[in-house]
Scaffold this active site. Structure first.
Site, PDB file in Angstrom:
ATOM      1  N   THR A 175     -59.183  35.962 -39.748  1.00 57.59           N
ATOM      2  CA  THR A 175     -58.111  35.343 -40.534  1.00 57.59           C
ATOM      3  C   THR A 175     -56.810  36.042 -40.164  1.00 57.59           C
ATOM      4  O   THR A 175     -56.801  37.239 -39.890  1.00 57.59           O
ATOM      5  CB  THR A 175     -58.423  35.564 -42.034  1.00 57.59           C
ATOM      6  OG1 THR A 175     -59.576  34.816 -42.367  1.00 57.59           O
ATOM      7  CG2 THR A 175     -57.253  35.143 -42.919  1.00 57.59           C
ATOM      8  N   VAL A 204     -64.113  25.948 -49.019  1.00 54.76           N
ATOM      9  CA  VAL A 204     -62.774  26.529 -48.973  1.00 54.76           C
ATOM     10  C   VAL A 204     -62.870  27.966 -49.458  1.00 54.76           C
ATOM     11  O   VAL A 204     -63.485  28.238 -50.491  1.00 54.76           O
ATOM     12  CB  VAL A 204     -61.790  25.724 -49.859  1.00 54.76           C
ATOM     13  CG1 VAL A 204     -60.436  26.410 -49.926  1.00 54.76           C
ATOM     14  CG2 VAL A 204     -61.644  24.299 -49.327  1.00 54.76           C
ATOM     15  N   GLY A 205     -62.289  28.890 -48.701  1.00 59.90           N
ATOM     16  CA  GLY A 205     -62.352  30.303 -49.060  1.00 59.90           C
ATOM     17  C   GLY A 205     -61.136  30.738 -49.853  1.00 59.90           C
ATOM     18  O   GLY A 205     -60.441  29.930 -50.480  1.00 59.90           O
ATOM     19  N   ASP A 206     -60.887  32.036 -49.809  1.00 60.69           N
ATOM     20  CA  ASP A 206     -59.775  32.615 -50.564  1.00 60.69           C
ATOM     21  C   ASP A 206     -58.411  32.284 -49.988  1.00 60.69           C
ATOM     22  O   ASP A 206     -57.409  32.237 -50.703  1.00 60.69           O
ATOM     23  CB  ASP A 206     -59.906  34.144 -50.578  1.00 60.69           C
ATOM     24  CG  ASP A 206     -59.824  34.713 -49.162  1.00 60.69           C
ATOM     25  OD1 ASP A 206     -60.713  34.374 -48.343  1.00 60.69           O
ATOM     26  OD2 ASP A 206     -58.862  35.441 -48.857  1.00 60.69           O
ATOM     27  N   GLY A 227     -60.914  38.754 -45.096  1.00 61.28           N
ATOM     28  CA  GLY A 227     -62.254  39.254 -45.400  1.00 61.28           C
ATOM     29  C   GLY A 227     -63.132  38.168 -45.988  1.00 61.28           C
ATOM     30  O   GLY A 227     -62.881  36.975 -45.810  1.00 61.28           O
ATOM     31  N   GLY A 229     -64.267  35.681 -48.243  1.00 57.32           N
ATOM     32  CA  GLY A 229     -63.502  34.910 -49.208  1.00 57.32           C
ATOM     33  C   GLY A 229     -64.118  34.837 -50.584  1.00 57.32           C
ATOM     34  O   GLY A 229     -63.418  34.918 -51.603  1.00 57.32           O
TER      35      GLY A 229
HETATM   36  N1  GLY Z   1     -61.060  35.119 -45.815  1.00 60.26           N
HETATM   37  C1  GLY Z   1     -61.366  33.939 -45.110  1.00 60.26           C
HETATM   38  C2  GLY Z   1     -62.421  33.151 -45.726  1.00 60.26           C
HETATM   39  O1  GLY Z   1     -63.334  33.682 -46.345  1.00 60.26           O
HETATM   40  O2  GLY Z   1     -62.366  31.969 -45.591  1.00 60.26           O
END
Ligand code: GLY
Length: 306
Positions: A175, A204-206, A227, A229
């Site tokens: 990321t 969808v992540g963080d 990291g 998410g």
């Molecule tokens: N930090 C990126 C994700 O987990 O999508």
């Protein structure tokens, strides 16, 4: 007429926190270094923190070594779905896209969401339609799929017991993000990602979630996280770090304490970059390495190790 004195600009970028193999270190350092130079040149000319963040992240998205834009990880269907967010610390305005396809630079679409819609986050097909209506050219999936990622995806796809934790301890991740403060003292932050390897389609992540993958407030700090998410979301990592900065921690302490919360509270893995309201830079991670570059005394410094 009395004029306000200029603030000293600050900038830091990251290219992801994970177990970066030695073979990738030079490319990660070079990508982060170049992105920092691009953002810094904008700030040096008096440009805004938002412009610096967007330009730095566009460069990182275009560099296939990172998990964003070109070279992003593939989902379980073998497709690229991208997430990105940008936030303006002066107004707290923010814009994000999630699970968007056929776009090379989702950070720029996120900025359009912020500046040209009443919304904060647009997902999936709607985000793609919005981008097209805004004049972004839609690319073929093959332009985002580097041969490298496709080969790595086939290996992971073949594993029946693959765990996402592994993606931060041996297989590629990256990321990207940037935080800047401009001469007017305004802070901006942004984050862009292809997410985690082999994620379920639509996951969808963080990264595009306000407070999780990114936050910016001139009154406290700006932050971009990287990291795992699902863990970062649980502790709202970027807002946690900015709140620590608002409550008396300097940028470095706020970064370290927030990663402490991620590790202790949810056993999460990741990293964060931060610029506080005084322009001080913080950076912390609990993965083996985090690619990042920042400006110190006018010079770019790039590192992957502690
Ligand atoms: N930090 C990126 C994700 O987990 O999508």
């Amino acid at each position: 007429m009395e004029t306000m004195p200029d603030f000293t600009p600050s900038l830091i970028v990251h290219g992801g926190a994970w177990d970066i193999p030695d073979a990738d270190v030079a490319a990660d350092l070079e990508g982060c270094r170049r992105a920092a130079e691009i953002g810094w040149a904008i700030l040096q000319k008096g440009g805004s923190a938002l412009d610096a963040v967007e330009a730095a992240i566009r460069y990182l998205e275009d560099d296939p070594i990172f998990d964003a834009g070109v070279g992003a990880w593939l989902n379980a269907a073998g497709e690229v779905e991208l997430d990105a967010i940008i936030m303006d610390g002066e107004t707290l305005d923010n814009g994000a896209v999630a699970a968007i396809q056929h776009i090379r630079n989702p950070i720029s679409v996120a900025r359009r969401v912020m500046e040209h819609t009443p919304h904060s986050l647009i997902a999936g097909h709607g985000a793609e339609q919005f981008a097209a209506a805004q004049g972004f050219s839609l690319c073929d999936e093959s332009e985002l799929l580097t041969g490298h990622e496709l080969e790595r995806w086939k290996i992971i796809k073949g594993k029946t017991n693959y765990k996402v934790e592994e993606s931060f301890g041996g297989t590629p991740h990256g990321t990207v993000g940037a935080v800047a403060r401009d001469k007017d003292g305004h802070i901006a932050a942004g984050t862009s990602t292809g997410g985690t390897p082999n994620k379920l389609p639509g996951r969808v992540g963080d990264s595009p979630l306000i407070g999780c993958g990114c936050y910016a407030d001139d009154m406290s700090a700006g932050a971009s996280a990287t990291g795992w998410g699902e863990s970062i979301m649980k502790v709202v990592l970027s807002k946690t770090a900015c709140d620590l900065a608002a409550n008396g921690s300097d940028a470095q302490s706020a970064a370290e304490k927030s990663i402490g919360v991620l590790a202790d509270r949810v056993q999460g893995l990741g990293g964060i970059i931060l610029i506080d309201q005084h322009g001080r830079i913080g950076q912390a991670f609990n993965t083996p390495r985090m690619a990042r570059a920042w400006i110190e005394d006018g010079q770019v410094i790039a590192k992957v190790d502690k």
